[in-house]
Design a protein around this motif. Structure first.
Motif, short mmCIF file in Angstrom:
data_model
loop_
_atom_site.label_atom_id
_atom_site.label_comp_id
_atom_site.label_asym_id
_atom_site.label_seq_id
_atom_site.Cartn_x
_atom_site.Cartn_y
_atom_site.Cartn_z
N LYS A 64 0.83 -1.21 0.00
CA LYS A 64 0.00 0.00 0.00
C LYS A 64 0.86 1.26 0.00
O LYS A 64 2.06 1.21 0.21
N GLU B 110 -12.23 -4.32 -7.10
CA GLU B 110 -12.05 -3.06 -6.36
C GLU B 110 -12.77 -1.89 -7.03
O GLU B 110 -12.55 -1.59 -8.19
N ASP C 294 -10.36 -1.26 1.13
CA ASP C 294 -10.79 -1.35 -0.26
C ASP C 294 -12.22 -1.86 -0.26
O ASP C 294 -12.51 -2.82 0.45
MG MG Z 1 -6.33 0.66 -4.89
#
Ligand code: MG
Ligand code: 4AD
Length: 465
Positions: free
Chosen positions: A363, A388, A380
């Motif tokens: 991330k 996503e 998410d």
């Molecule tokens: Mg993303």
């Protein structure tokens, strides 16, 4: 001619006997026993207006020009329709043709044209049923988003399109330069030089991948803000879910934790989807019939049920124990692929899932570090069919921790001086997210390819129109 005139959508509500004008493009034309039927569309609604032309009612010369694609005005009277499928129709007594469309080469008359073919004539496809519906839903979705935030006190801000800082740290940015314009003989060697003094902005500059960092600066002053604009990613992936230019909705909230962020994301999706279903009924009905059979059922379910929330670590355990043979193996620390996201939402849970607390290494640098020092306060939102749809996090508000993360991730710390200032002066816990607008549109329309929910798609090898 004035823009203040009635649309075809308004004409359906007229009482029989009313004299009206109808402007639009001919969708189809059919002749039967001396009577001509024209289906006329102006894009204002899903339904076409049926125009009936009795034998001898209009001059033959004009009648000949009423072919698919021609633009016209009909004048006449609204009458009750004897046929099934519409309450009223227009009995034409006047016609004015603005532009002919030669039936021998008008590209949009083939029935059953493929999506791929329609992409090649993207400048005309909005006149057909499918894309007319997509553009109307897109417009309503945009309005519903502004309405949602404005009603909740979020201020709409505009973040720059050109930026010198890489928000996601993923390095998939498009450079912005005028060295090319200046015709430097040694371009692109010039671009490789370490100092960009000769370039327009005097430093390396790019098209933004996200307005988040700038949105954070305004949130730490206005409390709740959102930006909704184009973002750019030079990912060389030709998938059905990726664009090089896409629109992102990014709220940012001061005095807010990850829980508040998740609550907002869930409420936001539900309210926006419900609004679209309420205001684009016939368009959604069409998608349900022709594009995605379970669409309405799924959307109603999303609006009425709670999203599942689970940590990344729990999700990995479920995936490992699933007994499925995935193309990409899963284990703690790997990024989830679309097949994993789909299994979690479609098989495991059967509705949207919010995954939280991802490993820090997969991330971005700005996400708040958890006490375990291994995971970050990321979330998410994953949706069935799409994977996503939203990515967000609580932001790291502690100056030393943030500084360490920037350095650890190999980012140029000098470039983030202003971002670090926010942590030096009146720092607060804050959080936000980014919704991919086209991913949302895929979800609510059931369209299978992201190229078909944006008027002109930019993807590797394509910048036509
Ligand atoms: Mg993303
Ligand atoms: O998850 P992402 O990369 O998050 C951010 O950029 C954060 N800075 C947002 C924030 O917290 N303010 O992207 C956000 C969303 C994704 O969930 C996805 O829906 C969409 O943007 N997205 C794309 N949509 C189309 N084409 C692409 N190439 C996309 N990349 C991301």
């Amino acid at each position: 001619m004035d823009y203040r005139r009635e649309y075809i959508s308004d004409l359906f509500a007229k009482a029989p006997g009313t004299q009206v004008s109808a402007f639009g493009w001919v969708k189809t034309r059919r002749d039967s026993k001396g009577v001509t039927f024209v289906q006329l569309s102006d894009g204002s609604c899903f339904k076409d207006l049926q125009v009936v032309i009795d034998a001898g009612a209009l001059p033959d010369d004009e009648l000949k020009r009423l072919t698919t694609g021609a633009s016209v005005r009909f004048g006449g009277e609204i009458v009750e329709s004897p046929a099934a499928g519409q309450a009223v129709e227009l009995k034409a007594t006047e016609v004015e043709v603005f532009g002919d469309a030669d039936p021998t080469n008008y590209p949009l008359q083939k029935k059953g044209a493929t999506m791929e073919f329609l992409r090649e004539i993207a400048h005309l496809r909005g006149r057909g049923n499918t894309f007319g519906a997509v553009w109307r839903v897109r417009a309503r979705a945009s309005y519903a988003i502004h309405k949602f935030f404005t009603e909740r006190g979020f201020k709409n801000i505009h973040t720059p399109v050109i930026t010198a800082s890489d928000c996601e740290g993923a390095g998939s940015m498009f450079a912005v330069t005028t060295l090319l314009e200046q015709g430097h003989p040694d371009f692109p060697a010039k671009l490789r030089q370490t100092d960009f003094k000769e370039d327009f902005f005097g430093k390396p500059s790019y098209l933004t991948v996200s307005g988040q960092l700038e949105a954070e600066t305004l949130a730490l002053g206005l409390t709740n803000v959102y930006t909704f604009g184009p973002t750019f990613r030079a990912e060389n992936s030709s998938t059905s879910r990726h664009l090089a230019e896409f629109w992102m909705v990014e709220p940012e909230m001061a005095f807010c934790s990850l829980e508040g962020d998740m609550n907002l994301a869930e409420e936001f999706l539900k309210v926006v989807i419900a609004d679209i279903m309420e205001h684009c009924g016939p368009d959604i009905e069409f998608f349900n019939q022709r594009i995605e059979p379970e669409l309405i059922k799924t959307l109603e379910h999303v609006v009425s049920s709670g999203f599942e929330r689970m940590t990344y670590t729990e999700a990995i355990k479920h995936l490992e124990g699933s007994g499925e043979s995935f193309e990409y193996p899963v284990s703690w620390g790997t990024d989830l692929q679309s097949e994993h996201e789909r299994w979690l939402t479609e098989v495991k849970v059967g509705r949207p899932v919010i995954l939280t607390d991802y490993p820090k290494d997969i991330k971005a640098f700005y996400m708040r570090m958890n006490d375990d020092n291994k995971t970050v306060r990321a979330m998410d939102v994953l949706a069935p069919r799409i994977g996503e749809i939203i990515g967000g996090s609580q932001r790291e508000e502690r100056e030393e921790v943030l500084e360490r993360r920037i350095v650890e991730m190999g980012l140029p710390i000098e470039a983030y001086w202003w971002y670090l200032d926010l942590r030096r002066f009146g720092s607060v816990p804050h959080a936000g997210f980014g919704l991919g607008f086209e991913r949302l549109l895929m979800y609510v329309t059931g369209m299978k390819n992201i190229r078909d929910v944006i008027p002109y798609h930019r993807t590797p090898g394509n910048a036509e129109f």
